[in-house]
Write a protein that holds these residues in place. Structure first.
Motif, short mmCIF file in Angstrom:
data_model
loop_
_atom_site.label_atom_id
_atom_site.label_comp_id
_atom_site.label_asym_id
_atom_site.label_seq_id
_atom_site.Cartn_x
_atom_site.Cartn_y
_atom_site.Cartn_z
N ASP A 29 -7.44 -11.61 3.76
CA ASP A 29 -7.68 -10.19 4.01
C ASP A 29 -6.38 -9.39 4.07
O ASP A 29 -6.30 -8.28 3.51
CB ASP A 29 -8.48 -9.99 5.30
N ALA A 30 -5.35 -9.93 4.71
CA ALA A 30 -4.06 -9.24 4.77
C ALA A 30 -3.47 -9.10 3.37
O ALA A 30 -2.91 -8.05 3.02
CB ALA A 30 -3.10 -10.00 5.68
N MET A 31 -3.60 -10.14 2.55
CA MET A 31 -3.09 -10.08 1.19
C MET A 31 -3.82 -9.00 0.39
O MET A 31 -3.19 -8.21 -0.30
CB MET A 31 -3.24 -11.43 0.48
N MET A 32 -5.14 -8.96 0.50
CA MET A 32 -5.90 -7.97 -0.27
C MET A 32 -5.58 -6.54 0.17
O MET A 32 -5.49 -5.65 -0.67
CB MET A 32 -7.40 -8.25 -0.15
N ARG A 33 -5.39 -6.32 1.46
CA ARG A 33 -5.00 -4.98 1.92
C ARG A 33 -3.66 -4.59 1.31
O ARG A 33 -3.47 -3.47 0.84
CB ARG A 33 -4.92 -4.93 3.45
N ALA A 34 -2.72 -5.52 1.30
CA ALA A 34 -1.38 -5.24 0.79
C ALA A 34 -1.40 -4.96 -0.72
O ALA A 34 -0.78 -3.99 -1.17
CB ALA A 34 -0.44 -6.40 1.10
N VAL A 35 -2.07 -5.78 -1.50
CA VAL A 35 -2.03 -5.59 -2.96
C VAL A 35 -2.75 -4.32 -3.39
O VAL A 35 -2.48 -3.80 -4.48
CB VAL A 35 -2.58 -6.81 -3.75
N ASN A 36 -3.64 -3.80 -2.56
CA ASN A 36 -4.33 -2.55 -2.88
C ASN A 36 -3.59 -1.31 -2.38
O ASN A 36 -3.97 -0.19 -2.68
CB ASN A 36 -5.76 -2.58 -2.34
N ASP A 37 -2.51 -1.52 -1.63
CA ASP A 37 -1.69 -0.43 -1.10
C ASP A 37 -0.64 -0.05 -2.15
O ASP A 37 0.23 -0.85 -2.48
CB ASP A 37 -1.01 -0.89 0.20
N GLU A 38 -0.72 1.16 -2.66
CA GLU A 38 0.20 1.58 -3.72
C GLU A 38 1.62 1.82 -3.23
O GLU A 38 2.53 2.02 -4.02
CB GLU A 38 -0.38 2.78 -4.46
N ASP A 39 1.84 1.79 -1.92
CA ASP A 39 3.18 1.90 -1.36
C ASP A 39 3.73 0.53 -0.94
O ASP A 39 4.78 0.45 -0.28
CB ASP A 39 3.18 2.83 -0.14
N PHE A 40 3.05 -0.52 -1.34
CA PHE A 40 3.40 -1.90 -1.01
C PHE A 40 4.82 -2.20 -1.47
O PHE A 40 5.21 -1.89 -2.60
CB PHE A 40 2.38 -2.80 -1.71
N ASP A 41 5.63 -2.82 -0.60
CA ASP A 41 7.02 -3.17 -0.91
C ASP A 41 7.05 -4.49 -1.69
O ASP A 41 7.15 -5.56 -1.10
CB ASP A 41 7.83 -3.28 0.38
N VAL A 42 6.93 -4.39 -3.01
CA VAL A 42 6.86 -5.56 -3.87
C VAL A 42 7.48 -5.22 -5.23
O VAL A 42 7.44 -4.06 -5.65
CB VAL A 42 5.39 -6.03 -4.04
N THR A 43 8.08 -6.22 -5.88
CA THR A 43 8.62 -6.03 -7.22
C THR A 43 8.08 -7.14 -8.11
O THR A 43 7.49 -8.11 -7.63
CB THR A 43 10.17 -6.10 -7.22
N ALA A 44 8.34 -7.04 -9.40
CA ALA A 44 7.91 -8.07 -10.34
C ALA A 44 8.60 -9.41 -10.07
O ALA A 44 8.09 -10.46 -10.46
CB ALA A 44 8.17 -7.62 -11.77
N GLU A 45 9.75 -9.38 -9.40
CA GLU A 45 10.48 -10.62 -9.09
C GLU A 45 9.91 -11.34 -7.87
O GLU A 45 10.17 -12.52 -7.65
CB GLU A 45 11.97 -10.33 -8.86
N THR A 46 9.15 -10.64 -7.05
CA THR A 46 8.58 -11.22 -5.84
C THR A 46 7.71 -12.43 -6.17
O THR A 46 7.00 -12.44 -7.17
CB THR A 46 7.71 -10.16 -5.11
N VAL A 47 7.78 -13.44 -5.31
CA VAL A 47 6.91 -14.61 -5.41
C VAL A 47 5.87 -14.48 -4.28
O VAL A 47 6.21 -14.63 -3.11
CB VAL A 47 7.70 -15.93 -5.26
#
Length: 173
Positions: free
Chosen positions: A14-32
């Motif tokens: 659930d935490a992962m799904m909330r994060a991936v749907n947040d358009e302000d999520f702090d993530v880049t293409a390099e993130t694992v």
């Protein structure tokens, strides 16, 4: 097929799904991206959560793949760099339990390696201090499951269903 990037760890779906749907999520293409606690005991039942989605923020930028690692499963085919069925699973203290946000992870498919770039003593310290998420399976099927289910490489079977005797194949009529 070769990648190095910082870990972004999720302890539950659930935490992962909330994060991936947040358009302000702090993530880049390099993130694992790592989803843990989704194996046979942690899920419980090794749910089919292995197809970790690409975050919406990255999709809008045209990113169509990134490295994703989990102790979950995924049946059938999907897309991209998903490393699944990591065992032993994190819920029982497997290798993903030692990963922290920001740790560098290197993947080399040709060499068949996944490397957590953290000093071995630090990994050992983390695993010594590690505790599984609390659950209240005081009775019933979930308690039995949590105490007796095997890990993915052993087939996720109940330990009490194992036999030292090889049974002959039944005669086919």
């Amino acid at each position: 097929l070769k990648h190095r990037g910082p870990a972004l760890v999720f302890d539950d779906y659930d935490a992962m799904m909330r994060a991936v749907n947040d358009e302000d999520f702090d993530v880049t293409a390099e993130t694992v991206m790592i989803l843990r606690n989704a194996g046979p005991v942690g899920g419980p039942g090794m749910p089919e959560w292995g197809m970790l989605p690409i975050p919406k923020k990255l999709l809008k930028l045209g990113v169509r793949d990134m490295v994703r690692i989990s102790d979950a499963r995924m049946s059938g085919t999907s897309y991209g760099a998903c490393i699944l069925h990591v065992a032993p699973e994190s819920y029982v203290g497997g290798p993903l339990a030692a990963v922290r946000n920001g740790d560098m992870i290197a993947l080399d498919v040709a060499s068949r390696t996944i490397t957590l770039e953290v000093d071995a003593a630090e990994i050992e310290r983390r695993l010594t201090e590690w505790r599984p998420p609390e659950r209240d399976y005081s009775r019933g099927y979930l308690k039995m499951h949590a105490e007796h289910i095997q890990q993915a490489p052993e087939g996720c079977d109940f330990t009490f269903l194992q036999s030292p005797h090889k049974l002959p194949e039944p005669e086919i009529h």
